[in-house]
Design a protein around this motif. Structure first.
Motif, PDB file in Angstrom:
ATOM      1  N   SER A 161      42.435  34.945  39.326  1.00 25.18           N
ATOM      2  CA  SER A 161      43.884  34.930  39.293  1.00 25.18           C
ATOM      3  C   SER A 161      44.372  36.358  39.513  1.00 25.18           C
ATOM      4  O   SER A 161      44.055  37.236  38.708  1.00 25.18           O
ATOM      5  CB  SER A 161      44.378  34.484  37.920  1.00 25.18           C
TER       6      SER A 161
ATOM      7  N   LEU B  76      43.381  36.353  27.000  1.00 23.00           N
ATOM      8  CA  LEU B  76      44.585  36.235  27.843  1.00 23.00           C
ATOM      9  C   LEU B  76      45.770  36.876  27.137  1.00 23.00           C
ATOM     10  O   LEU B  76      46.573  37.590  27.751  1.00 23.00           O
ATOM     11  CB  LEU B  76      44.891  34.759  28.125  1.00 23.00           C
TER      12      LEU B  76
ATOM     13  N   PHE C 242      47.037  31.841  34.964  1.00 26.34           N
ATOM     14  CA  PHE C 242      45.604  31.681  34.703  1.00 26.34           C
ATOM     15  C   PHE C 242      45.246  30.217  34.732  1.00 26.34           C
ATOM     16  O   PHE C 242      45.829  29.408  34.020  1.00 26.34           O
ATOM     17  CB  PHE C 242      45.240  32.271  33.343  1.00 26.34           C
TER      18      PHE C 242
END
Ligand code: PRP
Ligand code: ZN
Length: 291
Positions: free
Chosen positions: A42, A23, A35
């Protein structure tokens, strides 16, 4: 099934060792999205990309089958699953080893001692290949998780599992015997994704951002002031300092030097830079380096 909406899809591990760093990598590329590991996907607000949250073990197959064009997963998982995917980039995080380990009190001391023993793993293909290369026969006990408990439960004499920090092995009273393979997170792609012009162009744009962010990792932008005649000494202290940006200052005989160096190098040489005449040293993080 994920809607085929023309947007690029990238699969990430929804909850595990690689999730936060993956991420972080996407966010450092300027991608904005919420997320939630509970929700399958997403959407990015500022790029034609959807982020899919999946179990890491499923990512190679999903990318192979084109459910997602891209995926971030451990190289160990890609090799184990034997998926037909293209490896685009090593990502420099998620370093780990697939390790053969035994209980602390085990009499197994070498690879040879493993002959005929029971080895529990979630990596049967990789282990099998390794054992064959060593001409060693063992009984592979294939498990789907919690491999570290197998010796205590007496379903195995040894285990072959991922070791990263080593905490899991330590807590479960296991001692490493031998490393079977080393691994890190990699970016993989469905080979056919490049045939689609618009997907290819999205992937190319994303790859430039990924490379920029990876290049910047661990690097710092340093600004310092120094007398002009100190420059040769400063260059000796930082060998990587080939062509710094040199800006004259209002004060006669003084210049500002701007340069990019690895953070660890900076801390190693900081005292020496100062005694060579450097002052007003400013260290700034770098988000990306596009070359
Ligand atoms: C591995 C392994 C251990 C853990 C070891 O799982 O199965 O549980 O990591 O890490 P440590 O040495 O830092 O304690 P992994 O995250 O690779 O995948 P999984 O959760 O899908 O098994
Ligand atoms: Zn897994």
């Amino acid at each position: 099934m994920v809607a085929s909406n023309g947007r690029l899809k990238i699969a990430l591990q929804k909850n595990g060792r690689l999730t936060d760093d993956s991420l972080g990598l996407l966010r450092s590329c300027g991608l904005e999205f919420e997320f939630q590991k509970q929700s399958l996907y997403s959407p990015c607000r500022n790029f034609e990309l959807d982020v899919l949250a999946l179990r890491d073990d499923d990512i190679p197959e999903y990318v192979q089958d084109g459910v997602a064009e891209l995926g971030i997963v451990g190289e160990n998982v890609v090799l184990e699953r034997g998926a037909r995917v293209k490896q685009l980039q090593r990502l420099g995080y998620g370093a780990c080893r697939l390790m053969l380990s035994v209980p602390l009190r085990s009499s197994i001391r070498s690879l040879r001692n493993l002959r005929g023993k029971r080895v529990a793993t979630t990596y049967p293909n990789t282990l099998n290949k390794f054992l064959r290369s060593k001409k060693l026969r063992c009984e592979i006990v294939e498990l789907s998780g919690a491999v570290e408990l197998a010796p205590t439960l007496d379903v195995a004499d040894a285990i072959c599992d991922i070791v990263s920090t080593g905490t899991t092995a330590r807590v479960n009273g296991l001692r490493p015997l031998l490393s079977v393979m080393e691994s890190e997170a990699v970016l993989i792609a469905n080979p056919k994704a490049f045939a689609d012009k618009s997907k290819k162009s999205l992937i190319d744009r994303l790859l430039i951002r990924f490379s920029g962010s990876l290049q910047a990792r661990g690097k710092r932008y340093i600004m310092l002031n120094a007398p002009v005649n100190a420059i040769p000494r400063l260059k000796q202290i930082i060998p990587a300092l080939k062509s710094p940006t040199i800006v004259p200052l209002a004060e006669e005989g003084m210049v500002a030097l701007h340069l990019v160096i690895a953070e660890n190098v900076f801390w190693d040489v900081m005292e020496r830079l100062k005694s060579a005449g450097a002052s007003d040293i400013i260290v700034v993080p770098i988000e990306t380096i596009i070359q």
